[in-house]
Design a protein around this motif. Structure first.
Motif, PDB file in Angstrom:
ATOM      1  N   PHE A  12     -65.326 -66.441  19.170  1.00 29.07           N
ATOM      2  CA  PHE A  12     -64.439 -65.910  20.192  1.00 29.07           C
ATOM      3  C   PHE A  12     -64.300 -64.413  19.952  1.00 29.07           C
ATOM      4  O   PHE A  12     -64.746 -63.885  18.931  1.00 29.07           O
ATOM      5  CB  PHE A  12     -63.058 -66.565  20.115  1.00 29.07           C
ATOM      6  CG  PHE A  12     -63.026 -68.008  20.498  1.00 29.07           C
ATOM      7  CD1 PHE A  12     -62.838 -68.388  21.814  1.00 29.07           C
ATOM      8  CD2 PHE A  12     -63.149 -69.002  19.536  1.00 29.07           C
ATOM      9  CE1 PHE A  12     -62.786 -69.729  22.171  1.00 29.07           C
ATOM     10  CE2 PHE A  12     -63.103 -70.342  19.874  1.00 29.07           C
ATOM     11  CZ  PHE A  12     -62.929 -70.710  21.207  1.00 29.07           C
ATOM     12  N   PHE A  13     -63.653 -63.735  20.916  1.00 27.45           N
ATOM     13  CA  PHE A  13     -63.432 -62.295  20.781  1.00 27.45           C
ATOM     14  C   PHE A  13     -61.948 -61.992  20.966  1.00 27.45           C
ATOM     15  O   PHE A  13     -61.368 -62.272  22.009  1.00 27.45           O
ATOM     16  CB  PHE A  13     -64.264 -61.518  21.812  1.00 27.45           C
ATOM     17  CG  PHE A  13     -65.737 -61.643  21.599  1.00 27.45           C
ATOM     18  CD1 PHE A  13     -66.407 -60.831  20.697  1.00 27.45           C
ATOM     19  CD2 PHE A  13     -66.464 -62.606  22.293  1.00 27.45           C
ATOM     20  CE1 PHE A  13     -67.768 -60.968  20.479  1.00 27.45           C
ATOM     21  CE2 PHE A  13     -67.825 -62.747  22.086  1.00 27.45           C
ATOM     22  CZ  PHE A  13     -68.472 -61.937  21.178  1.00 27.45           C
ATOM     23  N   LEU A  14     -61.340 -61.449  19.909  1.00 28.54           N
ATOM     24  CA  LEU A  14     -59.933 -61.083  19.932  1.00 28.54           C
ATOM     25  C   LEU A  14     -59.800 -59.660  20.461  1.00 28.54           C
ATOM     26  O   LEU A  14     -60.247 -58.708  19.816  1.00 28.54           O
ATOM     27  CB  LEU A  14     -59.338 -61.186  18.523  1.00 28.54           C
ATOM     28  CG  LEU A  14     -59.372 -62.582  17.881  1.00 28.54           C
ATOM     29  CD1 LEU A  14     -58.924 -62.509  16.422  1.00 28.54           C
ATOM     30  CD2 LEU A  14     -58.493 -63.555  18.659  1.00 28.54           C
ATOM     31  N   THR A  95     -64.983 -71.773  14.099  1.00 20.74           N
ATOM     32  CA  THR A  95     -64.294 -72.479  13.025  1.00 20.74           C
ATOM     33  C   THR A  95     -63.089 -71.683  12.533  1.00 20.74           C
ATOM     34  O   THR A  95     -62.011 -72.235  12.296  1.00 20.74           O
ATOM     35  CB  THR A  95     -65.248 -72.754  11.853  1.00 20.74           C
ATOM     36  OG1 THR A  95     -66.369 -73.497  12.314  1.00 20.74           O
ATOM     37  CG2 THR A  95     -64.548 -73.518  10.743  1.00 20.74           C
ATOM     38  N   GLY A  96     -63.269 -70.373  12.383  1.00 16.32           N
ATOM     39  CA  GLY A  96     -62.174 -69.521  11.930  1.00 16.32           C
ATOM     40  C   GLY A  96     -61.023 -69.502  12.915  1.00 16.32           C
ATOM     41  O   GLY A  96     -59.853 -69.474  12.517  1.00 16.32           O
ATOM     42  N   CYS A  97     -61.341 -69.534  14.201  1.00 14.98           N
ATOM     43  CA  CYS A  97     -60.304 -69.516  15.236  1.00 14.98           C
ATOM     44  C   CYS A  97     -59.477 -70.797  15.198  1.00 14.98           C
ATOM     45  O   CYS A  97     -58.242 -70.754  15.216  1.00 14.98           O
ATOM     46  CB  CYS A  97     -60.944 -69.334  16.608  1.00 14.98           C
ATOM     47  SG  CYS A  97     -59.756 -69.069  17.949  1.00 14.98           S
ATOM     48  N   PHE A 177     -54.197 -60.724  19.325  1.00 14.37           N
ATOM     49  CA  PHE A 177     -54.716 -60.254  18.049  1.00 14.37           C
ATOM     50  C   PHE A 177     -54.917 -61.406  17.076  1.00 14.37           C
ATOM     51  O   PHE A 177     -55.367 -61.204  15.958  1.00 14.37           O
ATOM     52  CB  PHE A 177     -53.796 -59.191  17.437  1.00 14.37           C
ATOM     53  CG  PHE A 177     -52.435 -59.687  17.038  1.00 14.37           C
ATOM     54  CD1 PHE A 177     -52.202 -60.132  15.737  1.00 14.37           C
ATOM     55  CD2 PHE A 177     -51.389 -59.706  17.943  1.00 14.37           C
ATOM     56  CE1 PHE A 177     -50.950 -60.578  15.360  1.00 14.37           C
ATOM     57  CE2 PHE A 177     -50.133 -60.157  17.569  1.00 14.37           C
ATOM     58  CZ  PHE A 177     -49.921 -60.593  16.285  1.00 14.37           C
ATOM     59  N   PHE A 178     -54.583 -62.632  17.506  1.00 10.54           N
ATOM     60  CA  PHE A 178     -54.902 -63.816  16.718  1.00 10.54           C
ATOM     61  C   PHE A 178     -55.139 -64.982  17.668  1.00 10.54           C
ATOM     62  O   PHE A 178     -54.847 -64.901  18.866  1.00 10.54           O
ATOM     63  CB  PHE A 178     -53.792 -64.145  15.711  1.00 10.54           C
ATOM     64  CG  PHE A 178     -52.510 -64.647  16.334  1.00 10.54           C
ATOM     65  CD1 PHE A 178     -52.243 -66.002  16.418  1.00 10.54           C
ATOM     66  CD2 PHE A 178     -51.558 -63.757  16.805  1.00 10.54           C
ATOM     67  CE1 PHE A 178     -51.073 -66.472  16.986  1.00 10.54           C
ATOM     68  CE2 PHE A 178     -50.372 -64.204  17.368  1.00 10.54           C
ATOM     69  CZ  PHE A 178     -50.134 -65.572  17.461  1.00 10.54           C
ATOM     70  N   CYS A 179     -55.677 -66.070  17.149  1.00 15.44           N
ATOM     71  CA  CYS A 179     -55.984 -67.240  17.970  1.00 15.44           C
ATOM     72  C   CYS A 179     -54.718 -68.058  18.183  1.00 15.44           C
ATOM     73  O   CYS A 179     -54.300 -68.793  17.295  1.00 15.44           O
ATOM     74  CB  CYS A 179     -57.064 -68.093  17.311  1.00 15.44           C
ATOM     75  SG  CYS A 179     -58.706 -67.367  17.347  1.00 15.44           S
ATOM     76  N   GLN A 183     -53.659 -69.692  24.421  1.00 11.67           N
ATOM     77  CA  GLN A 183     -54.716 -68.776  24.859  1.00 11.67           C
ATOM     78  C   GLN A 183     -56.094 -69.400  24.703  1.00 11.67           C
ATOM     79  O   GLN A 183     -56.975 -69.200  25.536  1.00 11.67           O
ATOM     80  CB  GLN A 183     -54.625 -67.476  24.052  1.00 11.67           C
ATOM     81  CG  GLN A 183     -53.339 -66.705  24.210  1.00 11.67           C
ATOM     82  CD  GLN A 183     -53.172 -66.118  25.600  1.00 11.67           C
ATOM     83  OE1 GLN A 183     -54.131 -65.984  26.349  1.00 11.67           O
ATOM     84  NE2 GLN A 183     -51.944 -65.761  25.941  1.00 11.67           N
ATOM     85  N   VAL A 184     -56.295 -70.164  23.628  1.00 11.00           N
ATOM     86  CA  VAL A 184     -57.583 -70.834  23.414  1.00 11.00           C
ATOM     87  C   VAL A 184     -57.791 -71.919  24.454  1.00 11.00           C
ATOM     88  O   VAL A 184     -58.885 -72.046  25.026  1.00 11.00           O
ATOM     89  CB  VAL A 184     -57.650 -71.431  21.990  1.00 11.00           C
ATOM     90  CG1 VAL A 184     -58.924 -72.246  21.804  1.00 11.00           C
ATOM     91  CG2 VAL A 184     -57.585 -70.319  20.949  1.00 11.00           C
ATOM     92  N   VAL A 185     -56.749 -72.704  24.726  1.00 11.98           N
ATOM     93  CA  VAL A 185     -56.863 -73.790  25.700  1.00 11.98           C
ATOM     94  C   VAL A 185     -57.156 -73.244  27.100  1.00 11.98           C
ATOM     95  O   VAL A 185     -57.896 -73.858  27.877  1.00 11.98           O
ATOM     96  CB  VAL A 185     -55.572 -74.639  25.687  1.00 11.98           C
ATOM     97  CG1 VAL A 185     -55.571 -75.647  26.829  1.00 11.98           C
ATOM     98  CG2 VAL A 185     -55.418 -75.347  24.350  1.00 11.98           C
TER      99      VAL A 185
END
Length: 312
Positions: A12-14, A95-97, A177-179, A183-185
């Motif tokens: 992803f891109f933050l 995975t990190g997100c 600035f973070f997952c 926002q991901v959904v």
């Protein structure tokens, strides 16, 4: 847009707080300073509590765990942002997100429960002082802590695991600035009905139950304090819970501010700025609130600093 399964892409891109490259050094300095103050402040108070036998009580047990959670929550989000600014990249692995989502949910939920446990501790101390040591025994404190941690972890894992089956579109930009889970959904192209229902249900349950407990505790506390005949007793009672009430107001006040901002504004940039308030400000301010308003904490800090060897 054409869906892409999560096995196809890798990151992803933050987008962070601003697109202006000239502001990036300022943001880096600001976030780094905030992070260092948060870590050092919370760690100093934890060590002071551990080193002072007079503070080995249920209130300071929960308080130390709260400060530890604040350290973990800040470490989950801020270092990645600092690394991205320094390297001038915006990416975070898939995975990190998801890992970041899981940890953020765990620590925010755990902070909720700890604030409720501390409110209950204040309630017992003021409304049932003669039975305080019997009710708030080490076994109960340990069970409350373990129960809170287990519920928080299970809830966070459930949210994270339900993100795994989702398919995502080509636009993988997260305006944050973070997952953050919502926002991901939002980026998913597949059906997110179950995810959204779970978000609202668990947020209402894990946020509403502790908050209801806090409100009930303080209702009983205020009722008990108003019946006290001596002004000195009232002042002592309010000073006992004053710091906790300030922390509760800061935590829930910033959270409500984020919710209101999201509800009344479609600006992702404004919502991101609002999220900074609940993910950074309470964690940085909590040690100062307890240190400035608590004489026992001030004495413990002075003793700890005086015993700390100087390497200068």
């Amino acid at each position: 847009m054409e869906p892409r399964n999560q096995t196809v892409f890798s990151e992803f891109f933050l987008l962070g707080l601003t697109y202006d490259p000239e502001l990036q050094p300022l943001l880096f300095s600001l976030f780094l300073s905030t992070y260092l103050v948060t870590i050092l402040g919370n760690l100093l108070v934890i060590l002071a509590v551990i080193s002072d036998p007079h503070l080995h009580s249920p209130m300071y047990f929960f308080l130390s765990n709260l400060f530890l959670v604040d350290i973990c929550l800040s470490t989950t989000t801020i270092p990645k942002m600092l690394a991205n600014i320094q390297a001038q990249i915006q990416s975070i692995s898939y995975t990190g997100c998801l890992t970041q989502v899981c940890f953020v949910l765990t620590f925010v939920s755990l902070e909720n429960f700890l604030l409720a446990a501390m409110a209950y501790d204040c309630y017992v101390a003021i409304c049932h002082p003669l039975r305080y040591t019997i009710i708030m025994n080490p076994q109960l404190c340990g069970l409350l802590m373990v129960f809170s941690l287990l519920i928080s972890i299970v809830s966070a894992l459930l949210h994270s695991l339900l993100v795994l089956p989702l398919s995502f579109c080509k636009d993988m930009d997260i305006p944050h600035f973070f997952c953050e889970l919502p926002q991901v959904v939002k980026l998913a192209c597949s059906d997110t009905f179950i995810n959204n229902i779970l978000v609202y249900f668990l947020a209402s349950l894990l946020g509403g139950v502790p908050l209801s407990g806090i409100i009930f505790s303080y209702t009983q506390i205020f009722s008990s304090v108003l019946r006290m005949p001596a002004d000195g007793g009232k002042y002592k009672a309010f000073s006992t819970c004053g710091s906790h009430l300030s922390v509760v107001s800061l935590f829930y006040g910033t959270a409500v501010g984020v919710y209101i901002s999201s509800a009344v504004s479609d600006s992702s940039r404004r919502n991101t700025m609002a999220s900074v308030m609940y993910i950074m400000i309470p964690q940085m301010m909590n040690p100062f609130i307890y240190s400035l308003r608590n004489s026992d904490m001030q004495d413990a800090l002075k003793k700890f600093v005086s015993r700390t060897p100087s390497f200068l």
